[in-house]
Design an enzyme around this catalytic site. Structure first.
Site, PDB file in Angstrom:
ATOM      1  N   GLY A 129       0.769  -1.240   0.000  1.00 54.59           N
ATOM      2  CA  GLY A 129       0.000   0.000   0.000  1.00 54.59           C
ATOM      3  C   GLY A 129       0.799   1.287   0.000  1.00 54.59           C
ATOM      4  O   GLY A 129       0.298   2.332   0.419  1.00 54.59           O
ATOM      5  N   ASN A 172       1.641   3.004  -2.600  1.00 58.60           N
ATOM      6  CA  ASN A 172       0.965   3.913  -3.547  1.00 58.60           C
ATOM      7  C   ASN A 172      -0.309   4.483  -2.933  1.00 58.60           C
ATOM      8  O   ASN A 172      -0.632   5.653  -3.121  1.00 58.60           O
ATOM      9  CB  ASN A 172       0.663   3.188  -4.860  1.00 58.60           C
ATOM     10  CG  ASN A 172       1.865   3.171  -5.782  1.00 58.60           C
ATOM     11  OD1 ASN A 172       2.187   4.169  -6.422  1.00 58.60           O
ATOM     12  ND2 ASN A 172       2.555   2.058  -5.837  1.00 58.60           N
ATOM     13  N   VAL A 221      -7.548  -9.921 -11.623  1.00 58.86           N
ATOM     14  CA  VAL A 221      -8.011  -9.473 -12.957  1.00 58.86           C
ATOM     15  C   VAL A 221      -9.311  -8.682 -12.785  1.00 58.86           C
ATOM     16  O   VAL A 221     -10.267  -9.172 -12.168  1.00 58.86           O
ATOM     17  CB  VAL A 221      -8.250 -10.693 -13.879  1.00 58.86           C
ATOM     18  CG1 VAL A 221      -8.878 -10.240 -15.192  1.00 58.86           C
ATOM     19  CG2 VAL A 221      -6.934 -11.416 -14.134  1.00 58.86           C
ATOM     20  N   ASN A 239      -4.511   2.529 -13.601  1.00 60.13           N
ATOM     21  CA  ASN A 239      -3.575   1.573 -13.018  1.00 60.13           C
ATOM     22  C   ASN A 239      -2.176   2.165 -13.033  1.00 60.13           C
ATOM     23  O   ASN A 239      -1.811   2.903 -13.967  1.00 60.13           O
ATOM     24  CB  ASN A 239      -3.596   0.269 -13.845  1.00 60.13           C
ATOM     25  CG  ASN A 239      -2.643  -0.789 -13.300  1.00 60.13           C
ATOM     26  OD1 ASN A 239      -2.655  -1.092 -12.117  1.00 60.13           O
ATOM     27  ND2 ASN A 239      -1.793  -1.318 -14.177  1.00 60.13           N
ATOM     28  N   HIS A 266       1.693   1.123 -13.345  1.00 62.25           N
ATOM     29  CA  HIS A 266       2.548  -0.013 -13.736  1.00 62.25           C
ATOM     30  C   HIS A 266       4.001   0.431 -13.631  1.00 62.25           C
ATOM     31  O   HIS A 266       4.351   1.525 -14.108  1.00 62.25           O
ATOM     32  CB  HIS A 266       2.209  -0.485 -15.156  1.00 62.25           C
ATOM     33  CG  HIS A 266       3.000  -1.686 -15.567  1.00 62.25           C
ATOM     34  ND1 HIS A 266       2.684  -2.958 -15.152  1.00 62.25           N
ATOM     35  CD2 HIS A 266       4.130  -1.786 -16.313  1.00 62.25           C
ATOM     36  CE1 HIS A 266       3.595  -3.802 -15.651  1.00 62.25           C
ATOM     37  NE2 HIS A 266       4.481  -3.120 -16.346  1.00 62.25           N
ATOM     38  N   ASP A 310      -8.329  -1.055 -19.835  1.00 59.96           N
ATOM     39  CA  ASP A 310      -9.341  -1.592 -20.765  1.00 59.96           C
ATOM     40  C   ASP A 310      -9.361  -3.106 -20.592  1.00 59.96           C
ATOM     41  O   ASP A 310      -8.829  -3.640 -19.621  1.00 59.96           O
ATOM     42  CB  ASP A 310      -9.031  -1.149 -22.217  1.00 59.96           C
ATOM     43  CG  ASP A 310      -7.710  -1.705 -22.725  1.00 59.96           C
ATOM     44  OD1 ASP A 310      -7.261  -1.264 -23.798  1.00 59.96           O
ATOM     45  OD2 ASP A 310      -7.113  -2.587 -22.057  1.00 59.96           O
ATOM     46  N   GLU A 311      -9.907  -3.825 -21.552  1.00 57.28           N
ATOM     47  CA  GLU A 311     -10.109  -5.270 -21.371  1.00 57.28           C
ATOM     48  C   GLU A 311      -8.797  -6.049 -21.439  1.00 57.28           C
ATOM     49  O   GLU A 311      -8.733  -7.212 -21.059  1.00 57.28           O
ATOM     50  CB  GLU A 311     -11.103  -5.817 -22.398  1.00 57.28           C
ATOM     51  CG  GLU A 311     -10.687  -5.673 -23.852  1.00 57.28           C
ATOM     52  CD  GLU A 311     -10.691  -4.224 -24.354  1.00 57.28           C
ATOM     53  OE1 GLU A 311      -9.912  -3.961 -25.303  1.00 57.28           O
ATOM     54  OE2 GLU A 311     -11.406  -3.374 -23.785  1.00 57.28           O
ATOM     55  N   GLY A 312      -7.744  -5.404 -21.875  1.00 56.43           N
ATOM     56  CA  GLY A 312      -6.451  -6.100 -21.976  1.00 56.43           C
ATOM     57  C   GLY A 312      -5.639  -5.988 -20.689  1.00 56.43           C
ATOM     58  O   GLY A 312      -6.119  -5.466 -19.682  1.00 56.43           O
ATOM     59  N   ASP A 337      -2.557  -4.144 -19.164  1.00 55.75           N
ATOM     60  CA  ASP A 337      -1.628  -3.010 -19.348  1.00 55.75           C
ATOM     61  C   ASP A 337      -1.704  -2.438 -20.767  1.00 55.75           C
ATOM     62  O   ASP A 337      -0.714  -1.926 -21.301  1.00 55.75           O
ATOM     63  CB  ASP A 337      -0.184  -3.456 -19.049  1.00 55.75           C
ATOM     64  CG  ASP A 337      -0.035  -4.017 -17.649  1.00 55.75           C
ATOM     65  OD1 ASP A 337       0.776  -4.942 -17.468  1.00 55.75           O
ATOM     66  OD2 ASP A 337      -0.756  -3.546 -16.748  1.00 55.75           O
TER      67      ASP A 337
END
Ligand code: GRF
Length: 208
Positions: free
Chosen positions: A12, A14, A93, A108, A110, A147-149, A151
């Site tokens: 945590g 971030n 996910v 997100n 990364h 989105d659905e992918g 990254d």
């Protein structure tokens, strides 16, 4: 006031950077409504409790089917009228039903300069192991819309960090967190909270 849900799975730091940034004014017009984790042992939940914000444990393992978990997570966000979902080291996910409901409202962090060192299985220390194995001189962090992918969503902010000759994955991870993640994730939230971010397909524009 932008209502945030911060989804976490680990230490945590971030999340702490977000809370500190709200307290010191680097983030305005936003408040954390709930911190959600799949991991009962996540210190991020302790950070949330110390900060005085709801800490919700919601694990796929607690449900008979994944679909039940997916629906429960979506319900948890909707009943709290969440505006922006922030993934801060969240290792589950994100369900398709959440991505659909929160299109361009999930971000997100990364720990690399996407599209380098990202995608399925590339998270946590693995990212830095790959960067060091490739011998890059510069790495960094990325905030992107989800989105659905994996990254693959539109990029909002990136910050480069120099790689040093004797870096280990742990040392590089810490430098990227300190110099990049804890800076651009709060910045991204502040920009969104103040209406300065516009997403058009894959393109993100930021008002100066
Ligand atoms: C960070 O390195 C972040 O880039 C990655 O997961 C880690 C989370 O760390 N997504 P913390 O839980 O915020 O300390």
């Amino acid at each position: 006031m932008l209502k945030l849900a911060v989804l976490v799975s680990g230490g945590g730091t971030n999340l702490q950077a977000i809370m500190d940034s709200i307290d010191d004014g680097r983030i305005t017009n936003a408040e954390i409504r709930v911190v959600i984790s799949n991991n009962a042992g996540a210190y991020a939940l302790t950070r949330a409790e110390k900060y005085g914000v709801e800490a919700l444990l919601l694990s796929p393992k607690s449900f008979d089917t994944r679909e039940e978990f997916n629906q429960k997570l979506l319900e948890a966000l909707k009943e709290r009228e969440i505006d922006l979902v922030v993934l801060a080291g969240y290792l589950v996910v994100v369900p398709p039903c959440v991505i659909e409901e929160y299109e361009n409202r999930i971000i997100n962090i990364h720990p690399s300069l996407i599209p380098s060192f990202c995608g399925t299985g590339c998270y946590g220390l693995h990212v830095h192991e790959k960067a060091l194995a490739r011998g890059v001189r510069v790495s960094g962090a990325t905030v992107h819309f989800v989105d659905e992918g994996t990254d693959t969503g539109p990029i909002l902010l990136q910050k480069p960090v120099m790689v040093e000759q004797d870096d280990t994955p742990e040392v590089l991870q810490r430098r990227i967190m300190e110099q990049a993640e804890w800076v651009i994730l709060p910045k991204a939230i502040d920009l969104i909270a103040n209406g300065k971010v516009h997403v058009n397909g894959r393109k993100v524009t930021i008002d100066e």
